[in-house]
Design a protein around this motif. Sequence first.
Motif, mmCIF file in Angstrom:
data_model
loop_
_atom_site.group_PDB
_atom_site.id
_atom_site.type_symbol
_atom_site.label_atom_id
_atom_site.label_comp_id
_atom_site.label_asym_id
_atom_site.label_seq_id
_atom_site.Cartn_x
_atom_site.Cartn_y
_atom_site.Cartn_z
ATOM 1 N N ASN A 1 0.846 -1.204 0.000
ATOM 2 C CA ASN A 1 0.000 0.000 0.000
ATOM 3 C C ASN A 1 0.869 1.237 0.000
ATOM 4 N N ARG A 2 0.398 2.293 -0.703
ATOM 5 C CA ARG A 2 1.218 3.515 -0.762
ATOM 6 C C ARG A 2 1.357 4.127 0.620
ATOM 7 N N THR A 3 0.353 3.970 1.494
ATOM 8 C CA THR A 3 0.513 4.352 2.906
ATOM 9 C C THR A 3 0.910 3.072 3.643
ATOM 10 N N VAL A 4 2.216 2.895 3.808
ATOM 11 C CA VAL A 4 2.709 1.588 4.267
ATOM 12 C C VAL A 4 2.206 1.242 5.671
ATOM 13 N N ILE B 1 1.142 -12.717 7.228
ATOM 14 C CA ILE B 1 1.000 -11.792 6.096
ATOM 15 C C ILE B 1 2.133 -10.771 6.137
ATOM 16 N N ARG B 2 2.755 -10.534 4.989
ATOM 17 C CA ARG B 2 3.823 -9.528 4.908
ATOM 18 C C ARG B 2 3.234 -8.216 4.406
ATOM 19 N N SER B 3 3.948 -7.122 4.663
ATOM 20 C CA SER B 3 3.455 -5.818 4.195
ATOM 21 C C SER B 3 4.606 -5.020 3.608
ATOM 22 N N THR B 4 4.276 -4.158 2.664
ATOM 23 C CA THR B 4 5.291 -3.323 2.035
ATOM 24 C C THR B 4 4.638 -2.065 1.474
ATOM 25 N N GLY B 5 5.487 -1.134 1.001
ATOM 26 C CA GLY B 5 4.970 0.122 0.451
ATOM 27 C C GLY B 5 4.756 0.026 -1.047
ATOM 28 N N ALA B 6 4.464 1.167 -1.668
ATOM 29 C CA ALA B 6 4.159 1.187 -3.102
ATOM 30 C C ALA B 6 5.373 0.772 -3.942
ATOM 31 N N ASP B 7 6.586 0.924 -3.399
ATOM 32 C CA ASP B 7 7.784 0.527 -4.172
ATOM 33 C C ASP B 7 7.970 -0.998 -4.190
ATOM 34 N N LEU B 8 7.145 -1.711 -3.451
ATOM 35 C CA LEU B 8 7.191 -3.181 -3.376
ATOM 36 C C LEU B 8 8.570 -3.689 -2.964
ATOM 37 N N SER C 1 -8.737 2.204 -9.675
ATOM 38 C CA SER C 1 -9.436 2.021 -10.956
ATOM 39 C C SER C 1 -10.552 3.040 -11.142
ATOM 40 N N LEU C 2 -11.138 3.487 -10.027
ATOM 41 C CA LEU C 2 -12.250 4.444 -10.113
ATOM 42 C C LEU C 2 -11.794 5.772 -10.714
ATOM 43 N N SER C 3 -10.498 6.098 -10.523
ATOM 44 C CA SER C 3 -9.979 7.357 -11.078
ATOM 45 C C SER C 3 -8.989 7.082 -12.215
ATOM 46 N N SER C 4 -9.064 5.875 -12.782
ATOM 47 C CA SER C 4 -8.195 5.467 -13.906
ATOM 48 C C SER C 4 -6.711 5.657 -13.595
ATOM 49 N N GLU C 5 -6.337 5.402 -12.336
ATOM 50 C CA GLU C 5 -4.921 5.514 -11.966
ATOM 51 C C GLU C 5 -4.318 4.119 -11.841
ATOM 52 N N LEU C 6 -2.992 4.077 -12.002
ATOM 53 C CA LEU C 6 -2.287 2.798 -11.930
ATOM 54 C C LEU C 6 -1.695 2.642 -10.535
ATOM 55 N N PRO C 7 -2.068 1.591 -9.784
ATOM 56 C CA PRO C 7 -1.601 1.471 -8.405
ATOM 57 C C PRO C 7 -0.275 0.717 -8.285
ATOM 58 N N ILE C 8 0.399 0.453 -9.384
ATOM 59 C CA ILE C 8 1.613 -0.368 -9.350
ATOM 60 C C ILE C 8 2.560 0.147 -10.441
ATOM 61 N N VAL D 1 7.310 -7.823 -11.021
ATOM 62 C CA VAL D 1 6.457 -8.751 -10.257
ATOM 63 C C VAL D 1 5.497 -9.502 -11.187
ATOM 64 N N ILE D 2 5.438 -9.077 -12.452
ATOM 65 C CA ILE D 2 4.575 -9.754 -13.435
ATOM 66 C C ILE D 2 5.446 -10.653 -14.318
ATOM 67 N N ALA D 3 5.158 -11.942 -14.307
ATOM 68 C CA ALA D 3 5.856 -12.880 -15.205
ATOM 69 C C ALA D 3 4.811 -13.529 -16.111
ATOM 70 N N ASN D 4 5.262 -14.386 -17.004
ATOM 71 C CA ASN D 4 4.277 -14.935 -17.953
ATOM 72 C C ASN D 4 3.360 -15.998 -17.330
ATOM 73 N N HIS D 5 3.580 -16.323 -16.041
ATOM 74 C CA HIS D 5 2.643 -17.234 -15.357
ATOM 75 C C HIS D 5 1.726 -16.457 -14.402
ATOM 76 N N THR D 6 1.912 -15.136 -14.287
ATOM 77 C CA THR D 6 1.192 -14.348 -13.272
ATOM 78 C C THR D 6 -0.261 -14.076 -13.701
#
Length: 273
Positions: A152-155, A171-178, A195-202, A207-212
């Motif tokens: 989350n951007r507010t870690v 459960i682990r936690s981290t900030g927007a920089d992952l 998504s409601l404001s068409s913003e990208l949260p990542i 972190v995205i691979a071809n099996h994700t």
Amino acid sequence: MTKKFAVFGNPIEHSKSPPIHQHFARQFDLDIDYRKIRSTPEAFASDVERFFNNGGVGCNVTVPFKEQAFELCDALTHTAQTAGAVNTLYQDADNKLWGHNSDGAGLVNDLGKNHQVEIKDSAILILGAGGATRGILEPLISKQPASITIANRTVAKADRLASEFNSIFDIRSTGADLSGFNRAADLVINATSASLSSELPISREDVIANHTICYDLAYAAEPTTFLQWTATRGAARSIDGKGMLIEQAAVSFFTWTKMQPDTAPVIEWLAHN
Ligand code: ATR
């Protein structure tokens, strides 16, 4: 006799719940009246009371009343208790008001039943640490993933939410920089409201691979900003929350009627409406 149901929200005009529940009811020749009720924070409690006093069988609750519904209940299911929010209300024989939450089961059923996504042993990254994330944590944990990380951007909010669940899962936690998630995820779930404001949260593509598998709890006529981004980053699949909407409705319908509707034709209907 016609059985009365409703969904409370504000705004509520856009809600697809009435036709979804009518589809379910037709599968059992059940005569139902399912209405949209626009409420306000001040009137919500009395609106719900009036609904049940007038013979209402059960109702759904959507934004912004899920936390208020949680407070209003005389009793809560375990799922609603851990979710901290209620989206399904009903009364028992003693007129006690019960609250349940079908959102998390809706997600898990959509992933497993409709998309054949295996949650067991998977590394899950959840974006966002608000009410939507809280609602899906316990149902995901029950499917025994290898790990869950909340980003989350507010870690501090991610840290707090993770620690609340630490008695049942690490459960682990981290900030927007992952920075606390240095691998490709098996499943990335967008539970932010970006998504409601068409913003990208990542922003971290590694972190995205071809099996994700990428899943957005939100849905719109067009793919969300998040799903457009994940598709162009080579994710195995980019799935929106339409199936979750139908599956959570099916869980609510079962809670009220003890009838298990077939969701496949309703998912097919929603894809064209
Ligand atoms: P909900 O009940 O839908 O979860 P919420 O409790 O207001 O709504 O939480 C919204 C979540 O989306 C929060 O985790 C929020 O991040 P912050 O806690 O840092 O505010 C996240 N969010 C909203 N807009 C975002 C954006 N543009 N980018 C990243 N995260 C966003």
